[in-house]
Write an enzyme that holds these catalytic residues in place. Structure first.
Site, mmCIF file in Angstrom:
data_model
loop_
_atom_site.group_PDB
_atom_site.id
_atom_site.type_symbol
_atom_site.label_atom_id
_atom_site.label_comp_id
_atom_site.label_asym_id
_atom_site.label_seq_id
_atom_site.Cartn_x
_atom_site.Cartn_y
_atom_site.Cartn_z
ATOM 1 N N LYS A 157 0.835 -1.207 0.000
ATOM 2 C CA LYS A 157 0.000 0.000 0.000
ATOM 3 C C LYS A 157 0.871 1.259 0.000
ATOM 4 C CE LYS A 157 -2.199 2.380 3.333
ATOM 5 N NZ LYS A 157 -2.853 2.554 4.608
ATOM 6 N N ASP A 211 -6.591 0.998 0.718
ATOM 7 C CA ASP A 211 -6.745 1.384 2.119
ATOM 8 C C ASP A 211 -8.163 1.015 2.538
ATOM 9 O OD1 ASP A 211 -8.437 3.259 1.018
ATOM 10 O OD2 ASP A 211 -7.652 4.940 2.182
#
Ligand code: SF4
Length: 241
Positions: A129, A148
């Site tokens: 991420k 997310d």
């Protein structure tokens, strides 16, 4: 709109239509973390775990005046850095990650930030991420999709993910999204869904009434008190054929 079950090809078509609408809704979608340098974006993204972008930006406004390069994070006692980032939460672990990351940046990259996934995910506190945020936002490389909490939730509601039994499995969600969203859109798509999650598709009270994606969303009006079946999508959240 497709029938009851969607094929991968159907999902790809629907994903493209969703991306087109997102471009109209959020033409300026971008990363909300303030930064002027690649290492700042990297550290801000590490700090953003379990925190809000507003809090991180408030903390880093002072932090980056004091720490002007990665080596500076190694020049102070650990406790001092912990104090400086305290407001973002999980400050002990984040301090370890930041110092470990800065040590590698200094030792192996001359204080710079690597521009590839392989080197980025070797840094402490950096998973796909964070690496995707840095690669997409700073280097302009579409290597993956930032998953997310907003992206994971909306991908699930839009039935753009199907492999994950656990909707918190970001890597599985990313894999599905990378299969159906055009690669040149990955960075924009991530930012746009994050904006959409903050402005319209709230975790508890999605505002489906005002959502321009509602006709393409199987979850439209499901979470609201007054379902409006007439506008509901016919796409079912099943595994693609
Ligand atoms: S229609 Fe509702 S659930 Fe679907 S993306 Fe829009 S706000 Fe979220």
């Amino acid at each position: 709109m497709s029938g009851i079950r969607e094929t991968i090809a159907d999902k790809k078509k629907r994903a493209r239509r969703i991306v087109t609408i997102l471009h109209r809704m959020y033409p300026d979608a971008d990363c909300a973390l303030s930064h002027k340098k690649a290492w700042q974006l990297l550290i801000s993204t590490i700090l953003s775990a379990q925190s809000t972008d507003e809090t991180v930006n408030r903390v880093t406004a002072a932090l980056y005046k004091k720490y002007k390069k990665p080596a500076d994070f190694l020049a102070v006692p650990e406790e001092e850095l912990q104090e400086d980032i305290h407001a973002t939460g999980f400050f002990r672990q984040k301090t370890k990650s930041i110092r470990g990351t800065c040590q590698i940046l200094v030792d192996e990259f001359g204080g710079g930030v690597p521009d590839n996934m392989e080197d980025l995910v070797r840094l402490p506190g950096v998973a796909r991420k964070t690496a995707n945020v840095v690669l997409g936002t700073w280097f302009g490389k579409n290597e993956g999709v930032v998953v997310d909490t907003h992206v994971g939730r909306i991908a699930e509601r839009l039935a753009l993910t199907w492999n994950n039994k656990n909707s918190k499995d970001a890597v599985r969600i990313e894999k599905d999204l990378m299969e159906i969203v055009p690669s040149k859109e990955w960075t924009f798509f991530s930012h746009a869904l994050i904006w959409h999650g903050r402005r319209v598709c709230d975790a508890r009270k999605p505002n489906c009434e005002s959502c321009k994606l509602s006709e393409l969303c199987p979850a439209a009006f499901e979470a609201n008190a007054a379902p409006r079946k007439s506008k509901k999508s016919s796409v079912k959240r099943t595994k693609p054929q």
